[in-house]
Design a protein around this motif. Structure first.
Motif: not given
Length: 309
Positions: A43, A48-49, A52, A61, A63
């Motif tokens: 991350r 980016d996470p 999630v 996500t 992305y």
């Protein structure tokens, strides 16, 4: 500029494929906490996470979805670069684990023979058989298995396919069952007993029922079990009738010849059903891999030597 840690690429690929920290940890042989720390590093690197929480599950996500295929391709390309293709394959020193996705019927019929054949020439090779609860091309595309073995489904145009053998279904009852006294089991006799059906999708009806329906007959399904091994066990301990591919019974027939404790009687079905073609399937990225080519040839040879009659 600090160079990225390329070891994270493999973890990223597996995390995106599993969409689960626990699943990725299992595949990498890590603890869940160690995998969580790796996800935190990813991350930080990507900004980016990636994964999630969505209810009780984790989801990718946007992305992560966008880079999923790129990460898979990057890992495959890296492994190909680091695996010398110009060096002649030396089976005596080959140290590799091949993953084969197949149902229990194939493993029962051919697993021991394949393991023995591999051990004779490649003592450091391990065959890892994984269950096949459904037909899916995902495992091949993601590189999670080396070979998919079974009846061809909608695997996509890029998947390579090679037929191994043709199989047929036969009936099974316990030794001493009334069917054993019959020179030929008729359709009427066949439906006069209860039946146990093996289905990984919990379906009770199949091609045999369609063929019986054309004769105006219907069998009584009294039990549905998840695999042929369970159906065989139930038939051995009752008067119920089971059916299984002829190849599944190769080893069982050999045991019967040695007077097993719970022997079975195998008979031809009283209705005609289409033969099934069992194939091996692989992703084209492994087409020219010498070790994978050797494995495919070995699987074909072992199956050819033990074709069901």
């Amino acid at each position: 500029m600090t160079e990225p840690d390329l070891n994270l690429l493999i973890a990223l690929d597996i995390l995106l494929a599993e969409a689960s920290v626990v699943g990725a940890a299992r595949r990498l042989g890590l603890s869940a906490s160690a995998m969580s720390r790796t996800l935190s590093r990813l991350r930080a690197v990507t900004g980016d996470p990636l994964l999630v929480r969505a209810g009780r599950n984790m989801v990718l996500t946007p992305y992560a979805e966008a880079i999923r295929q790129r990460s898979q391709n990057a890992v495959f390309e890296a492994r190909a670069v680091l695996r010398p293709s110009s060096v002649e394959l030396n089976l005596s020193t080959l140290d590799r684990t091949f993953t084969l996705r197949a149902n229990d019927g194939f493993v029962v019929a051919f697993g021991a023979l394949l393991i023995e054949a591999v051990a004779e020439v490649a003592p450091f090779v391990c065959l890892r058989f994984v269950p096949k609860p459904e037909k899916s091309v995902t495992h091949l595309r993601e590189g999670r298995v080396d070979l998919e073995i079974g009846v061809l489904g909608d695997m996509g145009p890029e998947i390579r396919v090679q037929a191994l053998f043709r199989d047929r279904f036969v009936g099974i009852v316990r030794k001493g069952h009334p069917f054993e006294r019959e020179p030929e089991v008729t359709a009427g006799q066949y439906v006069s007993f209860g039946h146990v059906v093996a289905s990984r999708r919990e379906r009770a009806r199949g091609p045999v029922d369609d063929a019986l329906a054309e004769l105006g007959l219907k069998r009584k399904i009294v039990a549905v079990v998840p695999n042929f091994s369970a159906a065989l066990a139930v038939a051995q301990a009752s008067d119920l009738v089971a059916l299984a591919p002829a190849s599944f019974l190769i080893n069982q027939a050999m045991v019967n010849e040695k007077e097993a404790v719970n022997p079975i009687f195998i008979f031809e079905l009283p209705v005609k059903t289409k033969k099934i073609t069992v194939s091996q399937m692989w992703h084209p990225r492994l087409e020219v891999d010498p070790a994978h080519r050797w494995l495919r040839q070995l699987v074909l040879r072992v199956c050819s030597q033990r074709l069901p009659e």
